[in-house]
Design an enzyme around this catalytic site. Sequence first.
Site, PDB file in Angstrom:
ATOM      1  N   ASP A 140      -9.535  47.164  30.673  1.00 50.92           N
ATOM      2  CA  ASP A 140     -10.263  48.275  31.283  1.00 50.92           C
ATOM      3  C   ASP A 140     -10.677  49.259  30.196  1.00 50.92           C
ATOM      4  O   ASP A 140     -10.522  48.999  29.010  1.00 50.92           O
ATOM      5  CB  ASP A 140      -9.386  48.952  32.347  1.00 50.92           C
ATOM      6  CG  ASP A 140      -8.121  49.550  31.760  1.00 50.92           C
ATOM      7  OD1 ASP A 140      -8.172  50.720  31.348  1.00 50.92           O
ATOM      8  OD2 ASP A 140      -7.077  48.859  31.701  1.00 50.92           O
ATOM      9  N   HIS A 167      -8.148  38.721  32.040  1.00 53.98           N
ATOM     10  CA  HIS A 167      -8.835  39.783  32.776  1.00 53.98           C
ATOM     11  C   HIS A 167      -9.365  40.811  31.779  1.00 53.98           C
ATOM     12  O   HIS A 167      -8.605  41.491  31.098  1.00 53.98           O
ATOM     13  CB  HIS A 167      -7.854  40.445  33.751  1.00 53.98           C
ATOM     14  CG  HIS A 167      -8.437  41.577  34.526  1.00 53.98           C
ATOM     15  ND1 HIS A 167      -9.241  41.380  35.627  1.00 53.98           N
ATOM     16  CD2 HIS A 167      -8.336  42.915  34.375  1.00 53.98           C
ATOM     17  CE1 HIS A 167      -9.604  42.549  36.116  1.00 53.98           C
ATOM     18  NE2 HIS A 167      -9.073  43.505  35.368  1.00 53.98           N
ATOM     19  N   ASP A 174      -4.954  31.074  34.900  1.00 56.06           N
ATOM     20  CA  ASP A 174      -5.865  31.508  33.833  1.00 56.06           C
ATOM     21  C   ASP A 174      -7.242  31.755  34.424  1.00 56.06           C
ATOM     22  O   ASP A 174      -8.152  30.940  34.302  1.00 56.06           O
ATOM     23  CB  ASP A 174      -5.932  30.453  32.726  1.00 56.06           C
ATOM     24  CG  ASP A 174      -6.835  30.890  31.573  1.00 56.06           C
ATOM     25  OD1 ASP A 174      -7.002  32.119  31.392  1.00 56.06           O
ATOM     26  OD2 ASP A 174      -7.358  30.012  30.863  1.00 56.06           O
ATOM     27  N   GLU A 182      -3.858  39.466  32.385  1.00 53.68           N
ATOM     28  CA  GLU A 182      -4.491  40.511  31.600  1.00 53.68           C
ATOM     29  C   GLU A 182      -4.044  40.399  30.140  1.00 53.68           C
ATOM     30  O   GLU A 182      -3.072  39.717  29.813  1.00 53.68           O
ATOM     31  CB  GLU A 182      -4.136  41.890  32.158  1.00 53.68           C
ATOM     32  CG  GLU A 182      -5.083  42.983  31.701  1.00 53.68           C
ATOM     33  CD  GLU A 182      -4.969  44.249  32.529  1.00 53.68           C
ATOM     34  OE1 GLU A 182      -5.888  45.071  32.462  1.00 53.68           O
ATOM     35  OE2 GLU A 182      -3.959  44.413  33.232  1.00 53.68           O
TER      36      GLU A 182
END
Length: 746
Positions: free
Chosen positions: A342, A669, A717, A726
């Site tokens: 993020d 991610h 995955d 992540e």
Amino acid sequence: MKRRRTAVLSLTTLLGAALVALPAPVAGAEEIEQVKNGTFDTTADPWWTSNVTAGLSDGQLCADVPGGTTNRWDAAIGQNDITLVKGESYRFSFTASAAPEAHVVRAIVGLQAAPYDTWFEVSPQLSVSGNRYSYTFTAPVDTAQGQVGLQVGGSADPWRFCLDDVSLLGGVQPEPYEPDTGPRMRVNQVAYLPAGPKNATLVTEATQRLPWQLRRADGTVAARGWTVPRGTDASSGQNVHSIDFGAYRTRGTGLTLVADGETSRPFDIDASVWERLRLDAAKYYYTQRSGIAIRDDLRPGYARPAGHVDVAPNQGDGAVPCQPGVCDYTLDVTGGWYDAGDHGKYVVNGGISVWELLSTYERALHARTGDPAKLGDRTLAIPESGNKVPDLLDEVRWELDFLLKMQVPEGQPLAGMAHHKIHDEQWTGLPLLPSDDPQKRELHPPSTAATLNLAATAAQAARLYKPYDREFAAEALAAARKAWSAALAHPDRYASESDGIGGGAYADNNVTDEFYWAAAELYLSTGEKQFRDRVLNSPVHTADIFAPLGYDWARTAAAARLDLATVPSALPGRDKVRQSVLKGADAYLATLRSHPYGMPYAPEDNRYDWGSNHQILHNAVVIATAYDISGASKYRDGALQSMDYLFGRNALNISYVTGYGEVNAKNQHARWYANQLDPSQPNPPAGTLAGGPNSSIQDPFAQSKLQGCVGQFCYIDDIQSWSTNEHTINWNSALTRMASFVADQG
């Protein structure tokens, strides 16, 4: 990073070698369609649209999607008032196409009202391999306010989206998810050290010992022996045997193990790969940098514009305001590393990462097998290479400068404390380059935990940067002292557990360990009595801190204990500190020896925690530190063997490090390593660690695939599985530290 601690879902027993048990459908459930008018034969009612121009066309609902939007949800089609029954399985299916081709949409089933929870989501790429999409998931709630949505925003250019045959069928038989685990022989797919332990695990129905062979790349037999039956491994539900071929010490590439009619994936016996991983794991941080353009000549394929530097559409980090009601000033908090996949930057996660990387360098200064030149200038190919400062210190400086900027200025309430974090006002979707993030950025309230992280890492930095930049070292020590005093004045300001919109909460309401850590680093850097006494009088100082779960951003006592044991000082009773590390390492060794997969991690009831892979590494760090203290080969061998699990000796037969091993995790991610969603973006760089099995499977995608998973099987995955897959700066710092240790043993 969407973390943080949540209740573990109930688990069922896994039977068989590779199958994940899934819940049975609700007794007596009938297949019932929840979507109204999913065929669009004569009308679009009761579907709604947002920021698109839509109408019926040839029996479909087609929408002209505008360009220039940023997030998937900036343009959408959906239907509300969907009923879901908790525990019931649903098949969500639709036909969709894109013109031009290959657009990604986000299909969700969630809550139509605030807080807009998402219970299932997928992001298929349209018009690539057929136009029909079908998924099954289990509803986690009872609701009559469900929503089916197709989110189609996020494209720079306009395009046309057509939708038909939308269905949400309740009461269906769940589809079993069967991961492809390849050959039943599990090995470290990367490399064993010639003079190190070599172990493998065979999944088999046999209960008696079996013959095995080690074969060279040309098929000739290099060694042979007998397996050791281990029974059923509770962490996987598999019946397994162990294989020890450590007596073979000859270098080689492309070797395989053969037993019970199975041939392992190939591996090497060689030390050089660990030198490469030492650097790749550390190079990860350059592409995580905020506030600087990433250069293609330094990282081919990973170039991108600078993110969050007040260039549209960014609102930028140059003058970030606080959340409403928190403060009335702005701070320049440019720079630093993005925490994970993020756009957030968090002091507590940055703190443990900085400490681990600085300790990697500090170990090289003090350990018998350390070599600081291996992490020196010109080793990482970063913009600062060639400045006569070790590259690892240069890289960490990028984050340290950011951490210092997070300190509350003089003259303000809570001066000297550190803001807990800075991130977007709302979560952003995938994929999204940092430079394309349009969200408002906000400083979150200062916390005692963040303040002590700043004190600890700035104090550690003061002693390590002094030979290269005395001015910065003095600045860091002054900031550490100021943070320490502020934390003493405000010892119980905790981050809110509910502050998890737009970024992870990172809540921690026990900071006794952080006080211990900060005092330890300040003592090691200053030798002052006030900090020595704080260390000696801390209840943590004599506690057994080496628990099965391992240390982490919220459990930092080990950071103090390990440094007190290894960084030279005049601490009274230092020998007892060192003995406590050996005792902790012995416990982890006992776990490793009893575990059929040979790892120092066996959580209670096999409930794997978020980021279990880095917890395995952290337990290995304790074992490796015991070797540095004692020189006993059992600790060296235990630390080396701990790495095997991460590189393929596991139930899923996968390497959790991108670019290492024949089958490796590569769809972590991430918003800008989003190749799975956008082929123009790369996969994560080589040397990126995936979080690994997580029994709580908090994300909707994992829940749709892994319900009932046991231990090692709670991983997938896929870029959409943020709870199992992540990547983060603190997980890669653990990998960097252990990769460096292994390389030093080569």
